[in-house]
Write an enzyme that holds these catalytic residues in place. Structure first.
Site, PDB file in Angstrom:
ATOM      1  CB  CYS A 132       6.885   4.039  -1.089  1.00  0.00           C
ATOM      2  SG  CYS A 132       7.984   3.221   0.086  1.00  0.00           S
ATOM      3  CG  HIS A 276      11.108   4.283  -3.098  1.00  0.00           C
ATOM      4  ND1 HIS A 276      10.112   4.799  -2.285  1.00  0.00           N
ATOM      5  CD2 HIS A 276      10.883   4.802  -4.336  1.00  0.00           C
ATOM      6  CE1 HIS A 276       9.339   5.593  -3.008  1.00  0.00           C
ATOM      7  NE2 HIS A 276       9.778   5.610  -4.251  1.00  0.00           N
ATOM      8  CG  ASN A 302       8.743   7.433  -7.319  1.00  0.00           C
ATOM      9  OD1 ASN A 302       8.344   6.885  -6.292  1.00  0.00           O
ATOM     10  ND2 ASN A 302       9.896   8.073  -7.399  1.00  0.00           N
TER      11      ASN A 302
END
Ligand SMILES: *[C@@H]1O[C@H](CO)[C@@H](O)[C@H](O)[C@H]1NC(C)=O
Ligand SMILES: *[C@@H]1O[C@H](CO)[C@@H](O)[C@H](O)[C@H]1NC(C)=O
Ligand SMILES: *[C@@H]1O[C@H](CO)[C@@H](O)[C@H](O)[C@H]1NC(C)=O
Length: 335
Positions: A132, A276, A302
């Site tokens: 990520c 994250h 995301n």
């Protein structure tokens, strides 16, 4: 007689419930293309039904945001945790002597939304890899490059996963360290010639970038400081474009589908309690109604594919440092 009838009714109810569970499990597998071996199926079904109950319970009581099934529903927590690849190292704030630019002194608009901006590349899927941090770093850099030169095109996340020695490939990283690596290396390479593959290989590959493939150089980057400051983040969104940041992901977040996400358990005092990396691409406010007050939110991108959440995006409560999102906003400019 009554007693036997009661037992019979219980049996019938159990049989009907089982049949219903079988049906939702079967249609879930079909929709998400899940093909488990018969040995694995029972375990997967158990994971799924647990999530199914949690989702239904949540949606019955929570009016602000909804949960729904997605590719994660039959996974174990160990499997979904692979996706949480942010390791924020001790924050290094750049000194005042380094180039910094005054914020544009303009009134802030009531909302900003970069989701359909031509400089934003399509939402991607990090797959089974804790990368990520690489997607957050590259998304912001792609935008800056396009904003400056007008040329849009993908930059390589895979090169960072494979080559960036300041970070940890599929085991996580920090997007500002990624920008530092790219600055030291010479720049980001072409995403079309060095495409993302770690989502399926689940591991980092061998570094094979060549410096002549550099197509975007990193000029300046920094945290939005001092933090957490909502107005400042809104202002940097306006002047710079999308901002990388980090959040704490709770299990319920994996099944977000719509509305403005918030969870009291996600307001935490330790700023390093994040796992994250994401990209803030805008903000807005759900207007007040006669029964509920206005809800300010961030629009966030995301890297769990376009099929996740709200077409790859989510909305999250703005102004309360929900999940620490207001502690880690950072921006990057191409050279
Ligand atoms: C599911 O997997 C089995 C064996 O792994 C295979 O034989 C079968 O064709 C697959 N079915 C579908 C619908 O993909
Ligand atoms: C990146 O590579 C693609 C495919 O080779 C090419 O068409 C494109 O022009 C390259 N982009 C840049 C900015 O060099
Ligand atoms: C946030 O930053 C702005 C601009 O620097 C400043 O005027 C404001 O006082 C700050 N707010 C807080 C809560 O620190």
């Amino acid at each position: 007689m009554k007693f036997y009838l009661a037992i019979l009714l219980v049996i019938v109810a159990v049989v009907i419930a089982d049949k219903e569970e079988d049906d939702v499990w079967r249609s879930y597998k079909k929709k998400y293309n899940k093909n488990h071996s018969s040995k694995e199926d029972a375990n997967r079904k158990r994971n799924f039904l647990k999530k199914h109950k949690a989702i239904e319970a949540h949606n019955r009581v929570n009016k602000e945001w909804k949960m729904g099934h997605n590719k994660f529903s039959d996974m174990t927590e160990e499997e979904t945790n692979v996706l949480l690849g942010t390791k924020m190292v001790k924050r290094r704030v750049k000194s005042e002597s380094e180039p910094s630019y005054p914020l544009i002194e303009r009134a802030l608009p009531t909302s900003i939304d970069y989701r359909s901006n031509r400089c934003l590349q399509p939402v991607e899927d990090q797959g089974d890899c804790g990368s990520c941090w690489s997607f957050a770093a590259i998304t912001a850099l792609e935008f800056s490059q396009c904003k400056k030169t007008g040329a849009r095109g993908p930059l390589s996340e895979q090169m960072l996963v494979d080559c960036d020695t300041y970070n940890f490939g599929c085991n996580g990283g920090d997007f500002t360290q990624a920008w530092q690596y790219l600055q030291d290396y010479g720049g980001a390479v072409n995403g079309s010639t060095y495409p993302y593959v770690s989502g399926t290989t689940k591991t980092q590959g061998t570094c094979n970038s060549r410096s002549n493939a550099v197509v975007a150089r990193v000029g300046y980057f920094n945290w939005v400081i001092p933090y957490p400051n909502v107005t400042l983040i809104m202002s940097y969104l306006q002047s710079e474009g999308p901002l990388a940041s980090a959040i704490k992901v709770l299990d319920s977040f994996f099944y977000y589908t719509s509305g403005v996400y918030s969870d009291p358990a996600c307001i935490v005092s330790d700023e390093y309690d994040v796992n994250h990396a994401i990209v803030i691409v805008g903000y807005g406010t759900v207007p007040a109604t006669t029964t509920s007050p206005a809800i300010p939110y961030w629009i966030v991108r995301n890297s769990w594919s376009i099929d996740w959440g709200n077409r790859g995006y989510f909305f999250i409560r703005r102004g309360v440092n929900m999940c620490n999102i207001e502690s880690w906003a950072a921006y990057v400019r191409v050279a």
